[in-house]
Design an enzyme around this catalytic site. Sequence first.
Site, PDB file in Angstrom:
ATOM      1  N   GLU A  37       0.878  -1.169   0.000  1.00 40.41           N
ATOM      2  CA  GLU A  37       0.000   0.000   0.000  1.00 40.41           C
ATOM      3  C   GLU A  37       0.916   1.220   0.000  1.00 40.41           C
ATOM      4  O   GLU A  37       1.781   1.340   0.867  1.00 40.41           O
ATOM      5  CB  GLU A  37      -0.871  -0.021   1.266  1.00 40.41           C
ATOM      6  CG  GLU A  37      -1.869   1.098   1.305  1.00 40.41           C
ATOM      7  CD  GLU A  37      -2.692   1.116   2.608  1.00 40.41           C
ATOM      8  OE1 GLU A  37      -3.387   2.101   2.815  1.00 40.41           O
ATOM      9  OE2 GLU A  37      -2.608   0.144   3.380  1.00 40.41           O
ATOM     10  N   ARG A 262       4.984 -12.816   9.697  1.00 40.08           N
ATOM     11  CA  ARG A 262       5.662 -11.573   9.358  1.00 40.08           C
ATOM     12  C   ARG A 262       6.981 -11.488  10.119  1.00 40.08           C
ATOM     13  O   ARG A 262       7.183 -12.164  11.124  1.00 40.08           O
ATOM     14  CB  ARG A 262       4.777 -10.377   9.703  1.00 40.08           C
ATOM     15  CG  ARG A 262       4.368 -10.309  11.168  1.00 40.08           C
ATOM     16  CD  ARG A 262       3.382  -9.190  11.453  1.00 40.08           C
ATOM     17  NE  ARG A 262       4.046  -7.896  11.434  1.00 40.08           N
ATOM     18  CZ  ARG A 262       3.725  -6.920  10.599  1.00 40.08           C
ATOM     19  NH1 ARG A 262       2.749  -7.080   9.740  1.00 40.08           N
ATOM     20  NH2 ARG A 262       4.354  -5.781  10.630  1.00 40.08           N
ATOM     21  N   LYS A 272       4.391   1.200   9.123  1.00 38.53           N
ATOM     22  CA  LYS A 272       4.470   2.503   8.474  1.00 38.53           C
ATOM     23  C   LYS A 272       3.771   3.567   9.308  1.00 38.53           C
ATOM     24  O   LYS A 272       4.189   4.720   9.327  1.00 38.53           O
ATOM     25  CB  LYS A 272       3.841   2.408   7.080  1.00 38.53           C
ATOM     26  CG  LYS A 272       4.731   1.645   6.098  1.00 38.53           C
ATOM     27  CD  LYS A 272       4.058   1.464   4.755  1.00 38.53           C
ATOM     28  CE  LYS A 272       3.159   0.262   4.769  1.00 38.53           C
ATOM     29  NZ  LYS A 272       2.546  -0.037   3.480  1.00 38.53           N
TER      30      LYS A 272
HETATM   31  P1  ATP Z   1       2.611  -1.740   7.710  1.00 38.30           P
HETATM   32  O1  ATP Z   1       1.940  -2.105   8.990  1.00 38.30           O
HETATM   33  O2  ATP Z   1       4.065  -1.508   7.876  1.00 38.30           O
HETATM   34  O3  ATP Z   1       1.897  -0.625   6.996  1.00 38.30           O
HETATM   35  P2  ATP Z   1       1.345  -3.474   5.878  1.00 38.30           P
HETATM   36  O4  ATP Z   1       1.174  -4.944   5.960  1.00 38.30           O
HETATM   37  O5  ATP Z   1       0.149  -2.625   6.063  1.00 38.30           O
HETATM   38  O6  ATP Z   1       2.520  -3.046   6.829  1.00 38.30           O
HETATM   39  P3  ATP Z   1       1.542  -3.348   3.058  1.00 38.30           P
HETATM   40  O7  ATP Z   1       2.093  -2.242   2.239  1.00 38.30           O
HETATM   41  O8  ATP Z   1       0.092  -3.585   3.015  1.00 38.30           O
HETATM   42  O9  ATP Z   1       2.022  -3.072   4.543  1.00 38.30           O
HETATM   43  O10 ATP Z   1       2.337  -4.682   2.787  1.00 38.30           O
HETATM   44  C1  ATP Z   1       2.769  -5.148   1.537  1.00 38.30           C
HETATM   45  C2  ATP Z   1       3.150  -6.596   1.669  1.00 38.30           C
HETATM   46  O11 ATP Z   1       4.229  -6.744   2.583  1.00 38.30           O
HETATM   47  C3  ATP Z   1       2.002  -7.408   2.213  1.00 38.30           C
HETATM   48  O12 ATP Z   1       1.895  -8.614   1.481  1.00 38.30           O
HETATM   49  C4  ATP Z   1       2.387  -7.681   3.632  1.00 38.30           C
HETATM   50  O13 ATP Z   1       1.851  -8.892   4.076  1.00 38.30           O
HETATM   51  C5  ATP Z   1       3.910  -7.704   3.557  1.00 38.30           C
HETATM   52  N1  ATP Z   1       4.485  -7.330   4.861  1.00 38.30           N
HETATM   53  C6  ATP Z   1       4.235  -6.214   5.575  1.00 38.30           C
HETATM   54  N2  ATP Z   1       4.908  -6.217   6.737  1.00 38.30           N
HETATM   55  C7  ATP Z   1       5.626  -7.365   6.761  1.00 38.30           C
HETATM   56  C8  ATP Z   1       6.522  -7.963   7.701  1.00 38.30           C
HETATM   57  N3  ATP Z   1       6.820  -7.371   8.852  1.00 38.30           N
HETATM   58  N4  ATP Z   1       7.068  -9.153   7.386  1.00 38.30           N
HETATM   59  C9  ATP Z   1       6.779  -9.750   6.216  1.00 38.30           C
HETATM   60  N5  ATP Z   1       5.948  -9.259   5.300  1.00 38.30           N
HETATM   61  C10 ATP Z   1       5.363  -8.078   5.556  1.00 38.30           C
HETATM   62 MG    MG Z   2      -1.393  -1.935   5.196  1.00 35.12          MG
END
Ligand code: ATP
Ligand code: MG
Length: 564
Positions: A37, A262, A272
């Site tokens: 995202e 994760r 983020k």
């Molecule tokens: P954040 O909480 O940092 O915003 P998010 O999961 O909302 O993380 P996205 O941009 O939606 O962030 O994630 C893109 C991809 O990265 C998704 O497939 C998510 O599952 C993966 N991802 C995010 N954080 C992790 C992590 N800590 N370890 C492994 N994969 C991750």
């Molecule tokens: Mg997200």
Amino acid sequence: MTIPDSARPSDFIRDIITEDLKAGKNSGRVHTRFPPEPNGYLHIGHAKSICLNFGIAKEFNGLCNLRFDDTNPAKEEVEYVESIKEDVRWLGFDWGDRMYYASDYFGKMYQYAVQLIMAGKAYVCDLNADELRQYRGTLTSRGKESPYRNRSVEENLDLFGSMRAGEFPDGSHTLRAKIDMSSGNINMRDPVMYRILHAEHHRTGGEWCIYPMYDYAHCISDSLEGITHSICTLEFEDHRPLYDWFLEELNIYHPQQIEFARLNLNYTVMSKRKFLQLVEGGHVNGWDDPRMPTISGLRRRGYTPESIRNFCERIGVAKRDSVVDIALLEYCIREDLNKTAPRVMAVLRPLKVIIVNYPEDQTEELDAINNPEDPGMGIRKVPFSRELYIERDDFREDPPKQFFRLAPGREVRLRYAYYVTCVNVIKDEKTGEAVELHCTYDPATRGGDYPDRRKVKATLHWVSAAHATGAEVRLYEHLLLKEDPDDIEEGKDFKSNINPGSLEILTSCKVEPFLKDAKPGSRYQFERMGYFCADPDSSSGKPVFNRTVTLRDTWAKIEKGQKK
Ligand code: ATP
Ligand code: MG
């Protein structure tokens, strides 16, 4: 050691794919995607997902798409899109011509929603956000059906059309899937598919005022792109029945969702949303502050793509959440830089040394080895003269028992140069602090050899005062003080665990002359001090270095302890 592809230990996801290929599923295709995202910069957790998705595509001769999950108009910015592309590329991966946006599919998603309405599987609901929450129920109590649940197909089509046409204000109506309000899985209790948001979108502008929810948008995006294995983190396990439900009801191509744990790191927050608080609160100097676990922060700190890929390989892929020790990440960069970073001499906290028996106007060029791990990196010349700097910490007027470095009357080796003996200490009258040392040198020990096998217990690094370049060096410690940053007192948040000493700036460092024009991003081992990387803040004649990592290998110690 980098494990070659053929020797890579498998994991449960690769096992699933191997089985699928054996069974002839998806006509032998493997197609993954990385779906960030664009609401912030990528972090080391995303690197795990990138290495997994792009790595699998590569190993199985498949493809991996980069897809921006831009269904939320309010939070997304072009700056983030650009940074994400740069980071994925920097990590060494390539999406070819397959860069997509979920917003590319808004039209298609709308059509599918109409299809679900016509099949009696979706309805327009007039409950507001609070009411929706109340009706949804909890883990222990059932949900309650919306009074709008049994509207006719015609009425739903008409209302959904009005939602899309902008006839309703934000929050007044939603489109919901008609599934089961008594389901044990809250995600299946008539989840919202569309909400009204009169907001500009970074790509579709003012074209839409209704936006699809993640669960609805994600499965359709995967389906439209022909993704075979939709790999996501564990928090989506409970959403999988919904992922499957939409695709089944729409009767469209159905990828398989697979969840993995994760990445969590100790001393590190990984979200983020929290990064934004650090950036906006001025606790760090931007998303790429070298203390941030963002990919851009790690890059600026001096991490290499190889070291991050290697780290992701070492931590593996599991189905259970765990916390990885940040020392493992540090181990990976140390291991890489040990092989590749040229050694140089840099004095971070200088103490002047005068070699009283060395000719005043003489300069010598001494041979120094660029990397003992790699003879191919050759040697360089280092200037030596009568006035030098050594590290303040390498001298003690009153040395404790285990201190073998320079002290009054004591002889030590200057690396690549000579044996020197401290004969006099000039002190600041007021503070009593040593401000200058007078030493004698032994010309017979040139190059640091000991012709008479006379031994010294310490070898110090140094620079020639007249030749050295001034530099700024930034030393970093963990940004957060606690292993678990969310271990906090009631009423506080993770920011109360910020380490006030996470950045120390040294402005009067002295480094070898050739570092004067060190290119930002170039990496070095400052002998005995650690690995350092030239920062973009450097200007000609005024280099700035970030400490990537110290030489102390805490991970090796931990590993040793574990073996015992
Ligand atoms: P954040 O909480 O940092 O915003 P998010 O999961 O909302 O993380 P996205 O941009 O939606 O962030 O994630 C893109 C991809 O990265 C998704 O497939 C998510 O599952 C993966 N991802 C995010 N954080 C992790 C992590 N800590 N370890 C492994 N994969 C991750
Ligand atoms: Mg997200």
